[in-house]
Design an enzyme around this catalytic site. Structure first.
Site, PDB file in Angstrom:
ATOM      1  N   LYS A  95      -7.758  -1.446 -14.313  1.00 43.35           N
ATOM      2  CA  LYS A  95      -7.989  -0.833 -15.634  1.00 43.35           C
ATOM      3  C   LYS A  95      -9.318  -1.292 -16.242  1.00 43.35           C
ATOM      4  O   LYS A  95     -10.355  -1.059 -15.654  1.00 43.35           O
ATOM      5  CB  LYS A  95      -6.793  -1.150 -16.538  1.00 43.35           C
ATOM      6  CG  LYS A  95      -5.437  -0.985 -15.843  1.00 43.35           C
ATOM      7  CD  LYS A  95      -5.204   0.424 -15.360  1.00 43.35           C
ATOM      8  CE  LYS A  95      -3.796   0.560 -14.822  1.00 43.35           C
ATOM      9  NZ  LYS A  95      -3.720   1.261 -13.556  1.00 43.35           N
ATOM     10  N   TYR A 114       4.963  -0.815 -18.380  1.00 43.18           N
ATOM     11  CA  TYR A 114       4.546   0.221 -17.426  1.00 43.18           C
ATOM     12  C   TYR A 114       5.741   0.583 -16.525  1.00 43.18           C
ATOM     13  O   TYR A 114       6.485  -0.305 -16.082  1.00 43.18           O
ATOM     14  CB  TYR A 114       3.375  -0.334 -16.606  1.00 43.18           C
ATOM     15  CG  TYR A 114       3.026   0.502 -15.400  1.00 43.18           C
ATOM     16  CD1 TYR A 114       2.752   1.863 -15.514  1.00 43.18           C
ATOM     17  CD2 TYR A 114       2.970  -0.069 -14.131  1.00 43.18           C
ATOM     18  CE1 TYR A 114       2.441   2.617 -14.404  1.00 43.18           C
ATOM     19  CE2 TYR A 114       2.647   0.684 -13.012  1.00 43.18           C
ATOM     20  CZ  TYR A 114       2.392   2.037 -13.163  1.00 43.18           C
ATOM     21  OH  TYR A 114       2.090   2.789 -12.063  1.00 43.18           O
ATOM     22  N   ARG A 152      -7.360 -13.859   4.642  1.00 45.51           N
ATOM     23  CA  ARG A 152      -6.163 -13.657   3.804  1.00 45.51           C
ATOM     24  C   ARG A 152      -5.987 -14.871   2.895  1.00 45.51           C
ATOM     25  O   ARG A 152      -5.588 -14.760   1.745  1.00 45.51           O
ATOM     26  CB  ARG A 152      -4.916 -13.417   4.668  1.00 45.51           C
ATOM     27  CG  ARG A 152      -3.633 -13.412   3.865  1.00 45.51           C
ATOM     28  CD  ARG A 152      -2.438 -12.754   4.551  1.00 45.51           C
ATOM     29  NE  ARG A 152      -2.374 -12.926   5.974  1.00 45.51           N
ATOM     30  CZ  ARG A 152      -2.040 -14.077   6.597  1.00 45.51           C
ATOM     31  NH1 ARG A 152      -1.755 -15.158   5.912  1.00 45.51           N
ATOM     32  NH2 ARG A 152      -2.001 -14.123   7.916  1.00 45.51           N
ATOM     33  N   ASP A 209       1.384  -9.854 -19.475  1.00 40.19           N
ATOM     34  CA  ASP A 209       0.510  -8.869 -18.848  1.00 40.19           C
ATOM     35  C   ASP A 209      -0.546  -8.488 -19.885  1.00 40.19           C
ATOM     36  O   ASP A 209      -0.240  -7.837 -20.889  1.00 40.19           O
ATOM     37  CB  ASP A 209       1.348  -7.653 -18.408  1.00 40.19           C
ATOM     38  CG  ASP A 209       0.515  -6.620 -17.663  1.00 40.19           C
ATOM     39  OD1 ASP A 209      -0.688  -6.513 -17.948  1.00 40.19           O
ATOM     40  OD2 ASP A 209       1.093  -5.895 -16.830  1.00 40.19           O
TER      41      ASP A 209
HETATM   42  O1  P1T Z   1      -1.635   0.135 -10.747  1.00 38.39           O
HETATM   43  P1  P1T Z   1      -1.666  -1.355 -10.566  1.00 38.39           P
HETATM   44  O2  P1T Z   1      -3.018  -1.928 -10.424  1.00 38.39           O
HETATM   45  O3  P1T Z   1      -0.712  -1.822  -9.512  1.00 38.39           O
HETATM   46  O4  P1T Z   1      -1.156  -1.991 -11.954  1.00 38.39           O
HETATM   47  C1  P1T Z   1       0.166  -1.904 -12.414  1.00 38.39           C
HETATM   48  C2  P1T Z   1       0.185  -2.087 -13.914  1.00 38.39           C
HETATM   49  C3  P1T Z   1       0.522  -3.323 -14.427  1.00 38.39           C
HETATM   50  N1  P1T Z   1       0.543  -3.551 -15.754  1.00 38.39           N
HETATM   51  C4  P1T Z   1       0.199  -2.593 -16.632  1.00 38.39           C
HETATM   52  C5  P1T Z   1       0.227  -2.884 -18.103  1.00 38.39           C
HETATM   53  C6  P1T Z   1      -0.168  -1.326 -16.173  1.00 38.39           C
HETATM   54  O5  P1T Z   1      -0.499  -0.389 -17.072  1.00 38.39           O
HETATM   55  C7  P1T Z   1      -0.175  -1.060 -14.785  1.00 38.39           C
HETATM   56  C8  P1T Z   1      -0.538   0.275 -14.226  1.00 38.39           C
HETATM   57  N2  P1T Z   1      -0.522   1.309 -15.170  1.00 38.39           N
HETATM   58  C9  P1T Z   1      -0.845   2.610 -14.925  1.00 38.39           C
HETATM   59  C10 P1T Z   1      -1.199   3.082 -13.738  1.00 38.39           C
HETATM   60  C11 P1T Z   1      -0.758   3.497 -16.097  1.00 38.39           C
HETATM   61  O6  P1T Z   1      -1.297   4.640 -16.064  1.00 38.39           O
HETATM   62  O7  P1T Z   1      -0.161   3.090 -17.099  1.00 38.39           O
END
Ligand code: P1T
Length: 385
Positions: A200, A103, A51, A175
């Protein structure tokens, strides 16, 4: 790896060296929860429990830090976990300025998790410098923004945001999920924290969930490492290996995403059944100038408003054949989605509609298939509306 090497060289080699015991060129997947100690408290490097640290994760953290031109990388089990970690540095009574377009899951962390713990926040259109300035309070500790934003693809001037945050003694977190380090490096523009959903473009193949923070400041890195270890939202060694494999091809994938997205934005812009196209690469976009200043290219996301409402949008979304109707983005395959019902459903309807995320609003994650096939697919689906 030297920070002065080219981006593609860093993407392939950064943070990695052949395994010293076997010469294996790929960083092994260190599937271990713990490490043998020679004597109590005497262990190799900083490895005592997975961890806290794991060699596959260390390689990924170094790789991502180098790609962002930063000093410290800290990896998490999801993009949301990175936001949670940053907000855990705050206390009740602190205030955050949050970009009005983020998001839906990001908004939910502020609205449903941290608000009840006493962390206050104000949503503001950060492209409006006066409104941005007015939002600061004595208690403002953090500005959180995405650029380009999800899903409106607004582009916020990072240098402007950094200078305002600094004047008011607040940290700036950017972000960088949509742009990726290939197109934009927020730390070099004055940001204190860069956040990624590695799910992504960094992952790029829609087969893992992950997150990362990159910072320059040592104390900030220590605080975030402390939270990472104490709370424990860490990625598995296997996911770290998958990410290391993916970042090697980030530059070539991004080139193709950008090229396809530009062609699709231009196609949609001239289509009679499309009311409006959001893509910072279009010269008529209100965000084109700022995007050109701070980004290398304009990214693979395109949003648009179809003529009509929910009925027309639904018919279109059901008619596409190559684009897949799914949440998420940034994979090699093209995805399409309806933010009002899918990714941004947690944002209150009136707030969402005031921003322009209406029933006819559609978001594309343009993949790296043959662009002519993607345009043919959109053409036939629009013909059915
Ligand atoms: O899904 P996750 O890995 O927890 O990421 C969250 C997140 C954070 N910042 C941005 C700009 C994001 O687009 C996302 C997640 N977004 C999607 C799942 C979506 O379809 O827009």
């Amino acid at each position: 790896m030297d920070k002065k090497r080219g981006f593609s060289t860093i993407a392939i080699h950064g943070g990695q060296k052949p395994d010293p015991s076997t010469g294996a060129i790929m960083t092994p997947v260190y599937m271990t929860s713990t490490y043998v100690q020679e004597s109590p408290g005497v262990f190799k490097e900083n490895y005592d429990y997975s961890r806290s640290a794991n060699p596959t994760r260390t390689a990924l953290e170094k790789n991502l830090a180098l790609l962002e031109g930063g000093e410290h990388g800290i990896c998490f089990s999801s993009g949301c976990a990175t936001i949670d970690a940053v907000l855990h540095m705050l206390k009740a009574g602190d205030h955050v300025i949050l970009s009005d377009d983020v998001y839906g899951g990001t908004y939910r962390i502020f609205d449903r998790i941290f608000r009840q713990l006493g962390v206050e926040f104000t949503t503001v259109n950060l492209c409006d410098e006066d409104a941005f300035k007015d939002a600061f309070r004595a208690e403002t500790k953090l500005v959180w923004l995405e650029t380009p934003t999800n899903p409106l693809l607004k582009v916020i001037d990072i240098e402007m945001a950094s200078s305002l945050a600094k004047t008011h003694g607040a940290l700036l977190a950017v972000d960088n999920t949509f742009a990726t380090p290939y197109l934009q490096n927020p730390l070099s523009l004055g940001a204190d924290i860069v956040s990624h959903s590695c799910t992504k473009y960094l992952g790029g193949h829609s087969d893992l969930v992950g997150g990362a923070l990159i910072v320059n400041d040592r104390q900030l890195a220590e605080s975030l490492h402390y939270i990472q270890n104490a709370v424990g939202a860490v990625p598995s060694p296997f996911d770290c290996f998958m990410l290391l494999r993916s970042t090697k091809t980030l530059p070539v994938r991004m080139e193709q995403h950008c090229q396809n997205a530009m062609a699709i934005a231009q196609f949609l812009d001239s289509h009679p059944k499309v009311k409006e196209v959001m893509y910072p690469g279009l010269e008529k976009s209100p965000y084109h100038t700022v995007a050109k200043k701070q980004m290398k290219d304009f990214g693979g996301m395109v949003s648009f408003v179809i003529d009509g409402g929910l009925k027309e949008a639904t018919r279109f979304l059901e008619s596409v054949e190559i684009f897949s109707l799914a949440e998420s983005l940034g994979g090699v395959e093209s995805l399409i989605e309806h933010p009002a019902i899918m990714t941004h459903a947690t944002i209150p309807k009136d707030q969402r509609e005031a921003l322009g995320i209406t029933d006819g609003f559609i978001r594309l994650s343009v993949g790296i298939e043959d662009c002519s096939d993607l345009i043919d697919d959109l053409t036939q689906a629009l013909d059915r509306v």
